[in-house]
Design an enzyme around this catalytic site. Structure first.
Site, PDB file in Angstrom:
ATOM      1  N   SER A   1       0.905  -1.155   0.000  1.00 59.06           N
ATOM      2  CA  SER A   1       0.000   0.000   0.000  1.00 59.06           C
ATOM      3  C   SER A   1       0.937   1.196   0.000  1.00 59.06           C
ATOM      4  CB  SER A   1      -0.844   0.011   1.285  1.00 59.06           C
ATOM      5  OG  SER A   1      -1.398   1.283   1.537  1.00 59.06           O
TER       6      SER A   1
ATOM      7  N   TYR B   1      -1.426   0.637  11.104  1.00 64.89           N
ATOM      8  CA  TYR B   1      -1.539   0.065   9.751  1.00 64.89           C
ATOM      9  C   TYR B   1      -0.266   0.378   8.962  1.00 64.89           C
ATOM     10  CZ  TYR B   1      -3.478  -0.780   5.063  1.00 64.89           C
ATOM     11  OH  TYR B   1      -3.702  -1.234   3.780  1.00 64.89           O
TER      12      TYR B   1
HETATM   13  N1  LIG Z   1      -8.839  -0.886   0.218  1.00 64.47           N
HETATM   14  C1  LIG Z   1      -7.804  -0.065   0.142  1.00 64.47           C
HETATM   15  O1  LIG Z   1      -7.956   1.176   0.072  1.00 64.47           O
HETATM   16  C2  LIG Z   1      -6.402  -0.614   0.086  1.00 64.47           C
HETATM   17  C3  LIG Z   1      -5.370   0.229  -0.364  1.00 64.47           C
HETATM   18  C4  LIG Z   1      -4.078  -0.266  -0.409  1.00 64.47           C
HETATM   19  C5  LIG Z   1      -3.818  -1.571  -0.029  1.00 64.47           C
HETATM   20  N2  LIG Z   1      -4.840  -2.366   0.419  1.00 64.47           N
HETATM   21  C6  LIG Z   1      -4.520  -3.734   0.805  1.00 64.47           C
HETATM   22  O2  LIG Z   1      -5.188  -4.607  -0.084  1.00 64.47           O
HETATM   23  C7  LIG Z   1      -5.354  -5.875   0.543  1.00 64.47           C
HETATM   24  C8  LIG Z   1      -6.774  -6.373   0.299  1.00 64.47           C
HETATM   25  O3  LIG Z   1      -7.682  -5.530   0.977  1.00 64.47           O
HETATM   26  P1  LIG Z   1      -9.089  -5.094   0.363  1.00 64.47           P
HETATM   27  O4  LIG Z   1      -9.063  -3.647   0.212  1.00 64.47           O
HETATM   28  O5  LIG Z   1      -9.460  -5.942  -0.787  1.00 64.47           O
HETATM   29  O6  LIG Z   1     -10.051  -5.367   1.609  1.00 64.47           O
HETATM   30  P2  LIG Z   1     -11.008  -6.585   1.993  1.00 64.47           P
HETATM   31  O7  LIG Z   1     -12.055  -6.767   0.954  1.00 64.47           O
HETATM   32  O8  LIG Z   1     -11.416  -6.336   3.401  1.00 64.47           O
HETATM   33  O9  LIG Z   1     -10.040  -7.845   1.900  1.00 64.47           O
HETATM   34  C9  LIG Z   1      -9.256  -8.319   2.940  1.00 64.47           C
HETATM   35  C10 LIG Z   1      -9.305  -9.839   2.853  1.00 64.47           C
HETATM   36  O10 LIG Z   1      -8.394 -10.384   3.791  1.00 64.47           O
HETATM   37  C11 LIG Z   1      -9.007 -11.516   4.374  1.00 64.47           C
HETATM   38  N3  LIG Z   1      -8.439 -11.684   5.714  1.00 64.47           N
HETATM   39  C12 LIG Z   1      -8.449 -10.800   6.748  1.00 64.47           C
HETATM   40  N4  LIG Z   1      -7.842 -11.330   7.811  1.00 64.47           N
HETATM   41  C13 LIG Z   1      -7.430 -12.573   7.437  1.00 64.47           C
HETATM   42  C14 LIG Z   1      -6.759 -13.626   8.103  1.00 64.47           C
HETATM   43  N5  LIG Z   1      -6.378 -13.531   9.392  1.00 64.47           N
HETATM   44  N6  LIG Z   1      -6.493 -14.768   7.413  1.00 64.47           N
HETATM   45  C15 LIG Z   1      -6.866 -14.895   6.126  1.00 64.47           C
HETATM   46  N7  LIG Z   1      -7.514 -13.941   5.444  1.00 64.47           N
HETATM   47  C16 LIG Z   1      -7.795 -12.801   6.107  1.00 64.47           C
HETATM   48  C17 LIG Z   1     -10.506 -11.229   4.409  1.00 64.47           C
HETATM   49  O11 LIG Z   1     -11.282 -12.407   4.286  1.00 64.47           O
HETATM   50  P3  LIG Z   1     -11.851 -13.216   5.562  1.00 64.47           P
HETATM   51  O12 LIG Z   1     -12.436 -12.170   6.482  1.00 64.47           O
HETATM   52  O13 LIG Z   1     -12.834 -14.171   5.009  1.00 64.47           O
HETATM   53  O14 LIG Z   1     -10.659 -13.900   6.127  1.00 64.47           O
HETATM   54  C18 LIG Z   1     -10.691 -10.395   3.138  1.00 64.47           C
HETATM   55  O15 LIG Z   1     -11.084 -11.210   2.041  1.00 64.47           O
HETATM   56  C19 LIG Z   1      -4.976  -5.670   2.016  1.00 64.47           C
HETATM   57  O16 LIG Z   1      -3.663  -6.153   2.226  1.00 64.47           O
HETATM   58  C20 LIG Z   1      -5.001  -4.160   2.181  1.00 64.47           C
HETATM   59  O17 LIG Z   1      -4.128  -3.719   3.186  1.00 64.47           O
HETATM   60  C21 LIG Z   1      -6.112  -1.921   0.468  1.00 64.47           C
END
Ligand SMILES: NC(=O)c1ccc[n+]([C@@H]2O[C@H](COP(=O)([O-])OP(=O)(O)OC[C@H]3O[C@@H](n4cnc5c(N)ncnc54)[C@H](OP(=O)(O)O)[C@@H]3O)[C@@H](O)[C@H]2O)c1
Length: 219
Positions: free
Chosen positions: A136, A149
């Site tokens: 990120s 974070y």
């Molecule tokens: N959204 C943003 O603005 C943004 C920006 C930059 C980077 N990111 C990064 O992108 C990545 C994906 O995030 P997203 O935005 O797509 O959000 P999201 O839809 O909330 O996805 C996060 C995923 O991680 C899984 N997860 C959480 N804790 C876990 C655990 N202990 N073990 C296994 N799986 C786990 C969740 O599924 P379950 O709950 O079913 O486990 C969920 O599918 C993350 O690393 C985040 O930091 C996001």
């Protein structure tokens, strides 16, 4: 054809990355804690004519990671690991709950390290293996109300850059940096006021997949 294991593949960016790689012909191993969303993504992938398999795995539990990796590697030859799963907690440090702090570090830092360490011996058996870590812009600069974070993502950045050197010539390790994405990540917080202004996860996934021959992707 290659097989990719994606963490957090039931929602948001992980789901869209799974669909993009399926369209490129990869076999997809979908992982996450909740089986329901993983099964829904699996059905979508199968309807595209590609192969997908769903496994419940909590990356924050070393025991669970070890058991699931044993099961997956008995059934599949994985040559691409995409560490996408992540958690966050937002607000002034004084307001953050210790439980949320632990979950963020345990998931983003230890989860990524546990799974990578456990799968690495399998990746090293093949030429052209890859690891991609979703970081990120929070892994590049400090931000107000994101201290924990940001700390977790700086750690993932350090881990990734070190593996790039340690595994040079053996495994292609990719660091991926991006700004805000409109995903369920922001559902439990008001840190982002208008998430509809953010990029869509599909758009971001397509840009990532198009550049995965690089060592660093910046979106
Ligand atoms: N959204 C943003 O603005 C943004 C920006 C930059 C980077 N990111 C990064 O992108 C990545 C994906 O995030 P997203 O935005 O797509 O959000 P999201 O839809 O909330 O996805 C996060 C995923 O991680 C899984 N997860 C959480 N804790 C876990 C655990 N202990 N073990 C296994 N799986 C786990 C969740 O599924 P379950 O709950 O079913 O486990 C969920 O599918 C993350 O690393 C985040 O930091 C996001």
């Amino acid at each position: 054809m290659q097989t990719i294991l994606i963490t957090g593949a039931g929602t948001g960016l992980g789901k869209e990355l799974a669909l993009c790689y399926a369209k490129k012909g990869y076999t997809i191993i979908l992982t996450g804690r909740r089986l329901g969303p993983l099964e829904a993504v699996k059905e979508e992938i199968v309807s595209l004519g590609a192969l997908a398999f769903a496994y419940q795995m909590d990356i924050s539990s070393l025991e669970n990671v070890k058991q699931t990796v044993s099961k997956i590697t008995l059934e599949h030859t994985v040559d691409y690991l995409l560490n996408n799963a992540g958690a966050g907690c937002f607000g002034p440090l004084t307001n953050l709950d210790y439980g949320e702090i632990e979950t963020t570090i345990q998931t983003n830092v230890l989860g990524t390290i546990f799974l990578t360490k456990e799968l690495l011996p399998h990746l090293l058996k093949h030429e052209n293996s890859k690891i991609m870590n979703i970081i990120s812009t929070a892994g590049q600069k400090g931000k107000v109300n994101e201290s924990v974070y940001v700390a977790s993502k700086f750690a993932v950045r350090g881990f990734t850059e070190s593996l790039q050197k340690e595994l040079e010539g053996k495994v292609h390790v990719i660091a991926t940096y991006m700004g805000g994405i409109d995903t369920p990540f922001w559902d439990e917080t008001d840190h982002i006021k208008d998430k509809a202004r953010l990029k869509s996860p599909r758009e971001v996934a397509e840009m990532i997949v198009a550049q995965d021959n690089q060592l660093e992707i910046q979106i």
